[in-house]
Every structure is written in structure tokens, then in C-alpha cells.
Motif scaffolding. Structure first.
Motif, PDB file in Angstrom:
ATOM      1  N   CYS A 156      15.842 -13.208  38.996  1.00 48.29           N
ATOM      2  CA  CYS A 156      14.669 -13.750  38.303  1.00 48.29           C
ATOM      3  C   CYS A 156      14.899 -13.620  36.813  1.00 48.29           C
ATOM      4  N   ALA A 157      14.049 -14.236  36.055  1.00 51.29           N
ATOM      5  CA  ALA A 157      14.142 -14.153  34.595  1.00 51.29           C
ATOM      6  C   ALA A 157      12.780 -13.781  34.042  1.00 51.29           C
ATOM      7  N   GLY A 158      12.766 -12.757  33.206  1.00 47.01           N
ATOM      8  CA  GLY A 158      11.544 -12.408  32.498  1.00 47.01           C
ATOM      9  C   GLY A 158      11.294 -13.452  31.425  1.00 47.01           C
ATOM     10  N   ARG A 159      10.184 -13.343  30.762  1.00 50.49           N
ATOM     11  CA  ARG A 159       9.871 -14.320  29.716  1.00 50.49           C
ATOM     12  C   ARG A 159      10.909 -14.216  28.605  1.00 50.49           C
ATOM     13  N   TYR A 160      11.018 -15.268  27.815  1.00 50.53           N
ATOM     14  CA  TYR A 160      11.952 -15.256  26.692  1.00 50.53           C
ATOM     15  C   TYR A 160      11.450 -14.263  25.656  1.00 50.53           C
ATOM     16  N   CYS A 161      12.294 -13.365  25.290  1.00 45.07           N
ATOM     17  CA  CYS A 161      11.964 -12.391  24.256  1.00 45.07           C
ATOM     18  C   CYS A 161      12.982 -12.556  23.144  1.00 45.07           C
ATOM     19  N   GLY A 162      12.722 -13.449  22.271  1.00 44.53           N
ATOM     20  CA  GLY A 162      13.634 -13.722  21.167  1.00 44.53           C
ATOM     21  C   GLY A 162      13.542 -12.659  20.102  1.00 44.53           C
ATOM     22  N   SER A 163      14.065 -12.981  18.964  1.00 38.72           N
ATOM     23  CA  SER A 163      14.068 -12.056  17.841  1.00 38.72           C
ATOM     24  C   SER A 163      12.658 -11.909  17.275  1.00 38.72           C
ATOM     25  N   GLU A 164      12.415 -10.751  16.670  1.00 37.12           N
ATOM     26  CA  GLU A 164      11.112 -10.507  16.062  1.00 37.12           C
ATOM     27  C   GLU A 164      11.272  -9.612  14.843  1.00 37.12           C
ATOM     28  N   TRP A 165      10.261  -9.641  13.988  1.00 40.07           N
ATOM     29  CA  TRP A 165      10.267  -8.817  12.785  1.00 40.07           C
ATOM     30  C   TRP A 165       9.848  -7.395  13.128  1.00 40.07           C
ATOM     31  N   LEU A 166      10.578  -6.421  12.624  1.00 40.42           N
ATOM     32  CA  LEU A 166      10.257  -5.004  12.784  1.00 40.42           C
ATOM     33  C   LEU A 166      10.009  -4.448  11.392  1.00 40.42           C
ATOM     34  N   THR A 167       8.915  -3.716  11.218  1.00 35.98           N
ATOM     35  CA  THR A 167       8.592  -3.163   9.905  1.00 35.98           C
ATOM     36  C   THR A 167       8.385  -1.661   9.989  1.00 35.98           C
ATOM     37  N   SER A 168       8.622  -1.005   8.864  1.00 37.57           N
ATOM     38  CA  SER A 168       8.274   0.410   8.747  1.00 37.57           C
ATOM     39  C   SER A 168       6.873   0.479   8.153  1.00 37.57           C
ATOM     40  N   GLU A 169       6.360   1.681   8.008  1.00 35.50           N
ATOM     41  CA  GLU A 169       5.096   1.854   7.316  1.00 35.50           C
ATOM     42  C   GLU A 169       5.378   1.748   5.820  1.00 35.50           C
ATOM     43  N   PHE A 170       4.356   1.412   5.047  1.00 38.42           N
ATOM     44  CA  PHE A 170       4.519   1.358   3.604  1.00 38.42           C
ATOM     45  C   PHE A 170       4.750   2.760   3.066  1.00 38.42           C
ATOM     46  N   GLY A 171       5.633   2.866   2.074  1.00 33.45           N
ATOM     47  CA  GLY A 171       5.927   4.143   1.439  1.00 33.45           C
ATOM     48  C   GLY A 171       4.859   4.509   0.424  1.00 33.45           C
ATOM     49  N   ALA A 172       5.142   5.536  -0.336  1.00 34.67           N
ATOM     50  CA  ALA A 172       4.201   6.025  -1.349  1.00 34.67           C
ATOM     51  C   ALA A 172       4.067   5.015  -2.479  1.00 34.67           C
ATOM     52  N   CYS A 173       2.961   5.076  -3.168  1.00 38.18           N
ATOM     53  CA  CYS A 173       2.708   4.199  -4.314  1.00 38.18           C
ATOM     54  C   CYS A 173       3.657   4.593  -5.449  1.00 38.18           C
ATOM     55  N   SER A 174       4.178   3.603  -6.161  1.00 36.33           N
ATOM     56  CA  SER A 174       5.120   3.871  -7.251  1.00 36.33           C
ATOM     57  C   SER A 174       4.436   4.424  -8.499  1.00 36.33           C
ATOM     58  N   ALA A 175       3.121   4.379  -8.556  1.00 41.33           N
ATOM     59  CA  ALA A 175       2.389   4.878  -9.721  1.00 41.33           C
ATOM     60  C   ALA A 175       1.428   5.978  -9.298  1.00 41.33           C
ATOM     61  N   THR A 176       1.292   6.990 -10.156  1.00 39.11           N
ATOM     62  CA  THR A 176       0.332   8.055  -9.860  1.00 39.11           C
ATOM     63  C   THR A 176      -1.058   7.685 -10.350  1.00 39.11           C
ATOM     64  N   CYS A 177      -1.148   6.698 -11.220  1.00 41.48           N
ATOM     65  CA  CYS A 177      -2.427   6.143 -11.623  1.00 41.48           C
ATOM     66  C   CYS A 177      -2.199   4.727 -12.112  1.00 41.48           C
ATOM     67  N   GLY A 178      -3.228   3.938 -12.181  1.00 39.01           N
ATOM     68  CA  GLY A 178      -3.062   2.544 -12.569  1.00 39.01           C
ATOM     69  C   GLY A 178      -2.537   1.727 -11.396  1.00 39.01           C
ATOM     70  N   THR A 179      -1.792   0.663 -11.706  1.00 36.64           N
ATOM     71  CA  THR A 179      -1.296  -0.221 -10.657  1.00 36.64           C
ATOM     72  C   THR A 179       0.175   0.040 -10.386  1.00 36.64           C
ATOM     73  N   GLY A 180       0.509   0.147  -9.134  1.00 41.82           N
ATOM     74  CA  GLY A 180       1.895   0.336  -8.710  1.00 41.82           C
ATOM     75  C   GLY A 180       2.186  -0.559  -7.522  1.00 41.82           C
ATOM     76  N   ARG A 181       3.206  -0.210  -6.782  1.00 42.24           N
ATOM     77  CA  ARG A 181       3.515  -0.976  -5.573  1.00 42.24           C
ATOM     78  C   ARG A 181       4.058  -0.053  -4.501  1.00 42.24           C
ATOM     79  N   GLN A 182       3.860  -0.477  -3.277  1.00 46.47           N
ATOM     80  CA  GLN A 182       4.381   0.227  -2.111  1.00 46.47           C
ATOM     81  C   GLN A 182       5.403  -0.670  -1.441  1.00 46.47           C
ATOM     82  N   LEU A 183       6.485  -0.087  -0.967  1.00 44.72           N
ATOM     83  CA  LEU A 183       7.551  -0.840  -0.311  1.00 44.72           C
ATOM     84  C   LEU A 183       7.703  -0.398   1.136  1.00 44.72           C
ATOM     85  N   ARG A 184       8.221  -1.304   1.940  1.00 40.16           N
ATOM     86  CA  ARG A 184       8.575  -0.965   3.313  1.00 40.16           C
ATOM     87  C   ARG A 184       9.776  -1.807   3.705  1.00 40.16           C
TER      88      ARG A 184
END
Length: 148
Positions: A41-69
Motif C-alpha cells: 500500500c502507499a501512504g499519502r504523499y508526504c513531500g518536503s516541508e518547511w521546518l523552523t526553530s523557535e525565535f531567538g533572543a531579541c537583538s536589542a535590550t531596549c528600543g527596536t531589535g530583531r529576532q532570528l530563527r
């Protein structure tokens, strides 16, 4: 029965018994007429998919920064792939920031745990996707990556 595999080729198994007219189990049925117990038998097609980590710490301790994953395209066996739909690619960065720079309500960033522990719930997926080669994932999944 269901297919043994969620993705791709698998086996469907059933039990086959020989019954007499009275409904009793018997061993007298000819083996050449016995139906198969396994069927591919064949299960459903399970192609490629996006995998992400959690967002990291904010690049700024105050004001505007960015988080990366990390964002990676992985195939059915968590192998690196390149056929994920680009239009569905999750964002690798997002804005962040703490308001009130210099005020008494500013919270200092939490102390970082220096012990080798997993800080992400999907570390087994990170290991299977072979993402431990990236410093970000080694830090996030220290314990799991050190075992692989």
C-alpha cells in the motif's frame, strides 16, 4: 487495516482464517486458495516541508531589535531538500523590542543557562534533519546534538 507507513510505500496486513460451514475454525482449507495476509500500500504523499526553530533572543535590550530563527526545507525522511514552495516559506526574522529604554520598568534579559540542555521541544527533529551542524541548533539542542 491501515497502511503501515504514513508516507510512501508500506504494507497492509490482515488476518486470514479457515472456517467450516458451521463457523468453526479449521486447518483443512487448501493453501493454494488462501488469500494473502499482506498487501502493499502507499501512504499519502508526504513531500518536503518547511521546518523552523523557535525565535531567538531579541537583538536589542531596549528600543527596536530583531529576532532570528532557522528555516530549513526538509524531505519526508528529514533530509535537506530544495523543493519546498517558496511562497510558503516562514519568516526567518521578526521585529522585537522592549519599550521604555532607561526607565525603571525595563527588564534585563534573562540569564542564559550555560548547562548543556535542550531548549527546544523538537530537538529529535533537529537531529534527524541533520541540523546540528549549525551553531544555532547545537546551542538550542545541545543535549540531543551531543548524542548524535
Amino acid at each position: 487495516m491501515q497502511c503501515s507507513e504514513r508516507c510512501g510505500a508500506g504494507v497492509r496486513t490482515r488476518e486470514v482464517v479457515c472456517l467450516r460451514e458451521a463457523g468453526e475454525v479449521s486447518a483443512e482449507c487448501p493453501t493454494e486458495t488462501r488469500p494473502p495476509t499482506h498487501k502493499s500500500c502507499a501512504g499519502r504523499y508526504c513531500g518536503s516541508e518547511w521546518l523552523t526553530s523557535e525565535f531567538g533572543a531579541c537583538s536589542a535590550t531596549c528600543g527596536t531589535g530583531r529576532q532570528l530563527r532557522e528555516v530549513a526545507c526538509v524531505g519526508p525522511n528529514f533530509q535537506p531538500a530544495s523543493d519546498c514552495p517558496e511562497a510558503q516559506r516562514p519568516a526567518a526574522r521578526q521585529p522585537c523590542g522592549l519599550q521604555g529604554c532607561g526607565g525603571p520598568d525595563v527588564k534585563s534579559p534573562p540569564k542564559r543557562d550555560t548547562r548543556c540542555t535542550d531548549k527546544y521541544g523538537n530537538c529529535p527533529l533537529v537531529v534527524r534533519a541533520r541540523l546540528c551542524t549549525y551553531a544555532y541548533y547545537r546551542d538550542l539542542c545541545c543535549e540531543s546534538c551531543s548524542k548524535s
